[in-house]
Write an enzyme that holds these catalytic residues in place. Sequence first.
Site, PDB file in Angstrom:
ATOM      1  N   HIS A  59      58.645 -44.358  46.150  1.00  0.00           N
ATOM      2  CA  HIS A  59      57.360 -44.360  45.450  1.00  0.00           C
ATOM      3  C   HIS A  59      57.582 -44.200  43.948  1.00  0.00           C
ATOM      4  O   HIS A  59      57.601 -43.088  43.425  1.00  0.00           O
ATOM      5  CB  HIS A  59      56.471 -43.225  45.973  1.00  0.00           C
ATOM      6  CG  HIS A  59      55.043 -43.329  45.538  1.00  0.00           C
ATOM      7  ND1 HIS A  59      53.992 -43.024  46.375  1.00  0.00           N
ATOM      8  CD2 HIS A  59      54.471 -43.710  44.368  1.00  0.00           C
ATOM      9  CE1 HIS A  59      52.851 -43.198  45.742  1.00  0.00           C
ATOM     10  NE2 HIS A  59      53.126 -43.618  44.510  1.00  0.00           N
ATOM     11  N   ASP A 151      48.397 -48.772  46.423  1.00  0.00           N
ATOM     12  CA  ASP A 151      48.589 -47.472  45.775  1.00  0.00           C
ATOM     13  C   ASP A 151      47.902 -47.431  44.413  1.00  0.00           C
ATOM     14  O   ASP A 151      48.004 -48.362  43.621  1.00  0.00           O
ATOM     15  CB  ASP A 151      50.070 -47.151  45.595  1.00  0.00           C
ATOM     16  CG  ASP A 151      50.268 -45.768  45.024  1.00  0.00           C
ATOM     17  OD1 ASP A 151      49.894 -44.800  45.692  1.00  0.00           O
ATOM     18  OD2 ASP A 151      50.755 -45.660  43.887  1.00  0.00           O
ATOM     19  N   HIS A 178      47.601 -44.842  49.669  1.00  0.00           N
ATOM     20  CA  HIS A 178      47.069 -43.838  48.751  1.00  0.00           C
ATOM     21  C   HIS A 178      45.703 -43.477  49.327  1.00  0.00           C
ATOM     22  O   HIS A 178      44.804 -44.318  49.385  1.00  0.00           O
ATOM     23  CB  HIS A 178      46.935 -44.457  47.358  1.00  0.00           C
ATOM     24  CG  HIS A 178      46.224 -43.605  46.358  1.00  0.00           C
ATOM     25  ND1 HIS A 178      46.870 -43.065  45.265  1.00  0.00           N
ATOM     26  CD2 HIS A 178      44.931 -43.224  46.256  1.00  0.00           C
ATOM     27  CE1 HIS A 178      45.991 -42.382  44.540  1.00  0.00           C
ATOM     28  NE2 HIS A 178      44.803 -42.461  45.131  1.00  0.00           N
ATOM     29  N   ASP A 304      56.886 -40.304  43.026  1.00  0.00           N
ATOM     30  CA  ASP A 304      55.683 -40.870  42.411  1.00  0.00           C
ATOM     31  C   ASP A 304      55.847 -40.912  40.890  1.00  0.00           C
ATOM     32  O   ASP A 304      54.949 -40.543  40.127  1.00  0.00           O
ATOM     33  CB  ASP A 304      54.431 -40.084  42.796  1.00  0.00           C
ATOM     34  CG  ASP A 304      53.132 -40.806  42.410  1.00  0.00           C
ATOM     35  OD1 ASP A 304      53.209 -41.976  42.003  1.00  0.00           O
ATOM     36  OD2 ASP A 304      52.059 -40.186  42.488  1.00  0.00           O
ATOM     37  N   HIS A 308      53.548 -42.682  31.401  1.00  0.00           N
ATOM     38  CA  HIS A 308      52.462 -43.051  30.491  1.00  0.00           C
ATOM     39  C   HIS A 308      52.924 -42.787  29.063  1.00  0.00           C
ATOM     40  O   HIS A 308      53.886 -42.033  28.836  1.00  0.00           O
ATOM     41  CB  HIS A 308      51.197 -42.245  30.780  1.00  0.00           C
ATOM     42  CG  HIS A 308      50.595 -42.528  32.119  1.00  0.00           C
ATOM     43  ND1 HIS A 308      49.974 -43.718  32.414  1.00  0.00           N
ATOM     44  CD2 HIS A 308      50.525 -41.775  33.254  1.00  0.00           C
ATOM     45  CE1 HIS A 308      49.547 -43.692  33.667  1.00  0.00           C
ATOM     46  NE2 HIS A 308      49.865 -42.527  34.201  1.00  0.00           N
TER      47      HIS A 308
END
Length: 428
Positions: A59, A151, A178, A304, A308
């Site tokens: 993931h 997801d 998700h 996960d 950003h």
Amino acid sequence: MSILIKNGQLLTKEGNFVKTDIYIKSGKIAGIGAGIEEKAQEVIDAEGLLIAPGFIDLHVHLREPGGEKKETIETGTKAAAKGGFTTVAAMPNTRPVPDTKEQLDKLNCRIEETASVKVLPYSSITIRELGQELTDFKALKEAGAFAFTDDGVGVQSAAMMLQAMRNAAEISMPIVAHCEENTLINKGSVHDGVFAKENGLNGIPSVCESVQIARDVLLAEAAGCHYHVCHISTKESVRVVRDAKRAGIKVTAEVTPHHLLLCEEDIPGLDANFKMNPPLRGADDRAALIEGLLDGTIDFIATDHAPHTAAEKEEGMELAPFGIVGLETAFPLLYTHFVEKGIFTLKQLIDYLTIKPAKAFGIQSGKLEAGEIADLVLLDLNRQEKIDPVQFLSKGKNTPFTGWDCKGWPVMTIAEGKIVWNRGSVKA
């Protein structure tokens, strides 16, 4: 290319350390054991280092195409290699979405051109992840899709999810979910708990996740589909998955390092580096996740990894995007806070990052045996240092773990018989 690793430590199935050499030739492990004297182009002295199978992360968000300011396949896989990961599965919430054979072909070409480690590309369940029309599962499987997921968003229609599961079951492919019921999100940015109330924030309730998992396990039973739960976060979700497994439903689940390590009580203030989806839940949820991992309800750990930009995260807790990075810090964080504290054994932790995800999805990786692909990581369990995002190879520096003092750092990663990352402290 041939590599001979000398004097390393191998962890046995019983959890003991044995000294070993490993001979790698043509991308595979050609020999493993003490006293190997084969000639090799590279000889690595692994004295004092643990040799483990390369980690598997099913993931990750590599952001390319469309989100190259946040991450690229090149930078994301370099971060993976630094963290000891030799196989990662890339989520499809990119722009464009890999929802057709043509888009997936383009993505696979880019992976072939720029990836440092093996990348398994997901395709979406629905076109553009809009939840309105199913993709062509058969064509996408033939084009190399690893599995199917939307997801980033939950599939809201039960009828559509059931049909997706039936289509996936026909071609023996997993549906990866998700889980989030949109009518319960409440425009939330954090868990619906004490922190939300104290800071005047809308909260995302636990039932937002668990109610969709409960729906989906029954749909999976009806469809005969392998159903996988992404980033499980609540005690109710753990209970649902546990009950489903006891009922014989083919369901697997993953948990992230941050949900194992943190809860809402650990959020220091309105710092968006603590904003992720699902959010950090309560202390009782965190305890249930650890228990679920230990008893086998939760199958493995996945990061996960969600990079950003700094500017995005500076928008604050309400407006900033969800997500944190995790590839470069997963093992040292987990080793320090679970193995060193006696909660997991070292063998358990390595299994959660290797053979457990491989088994759950039928991947031929995660083993250190003669004849297997030479994916491995050298770990210095005594090396101690603080987490410093400035040193990350990922473009994303958005982590809540800045300054955490950790032991157990990867020092070299070998993927398919090639050295793809070397801290420099190992001579090769």
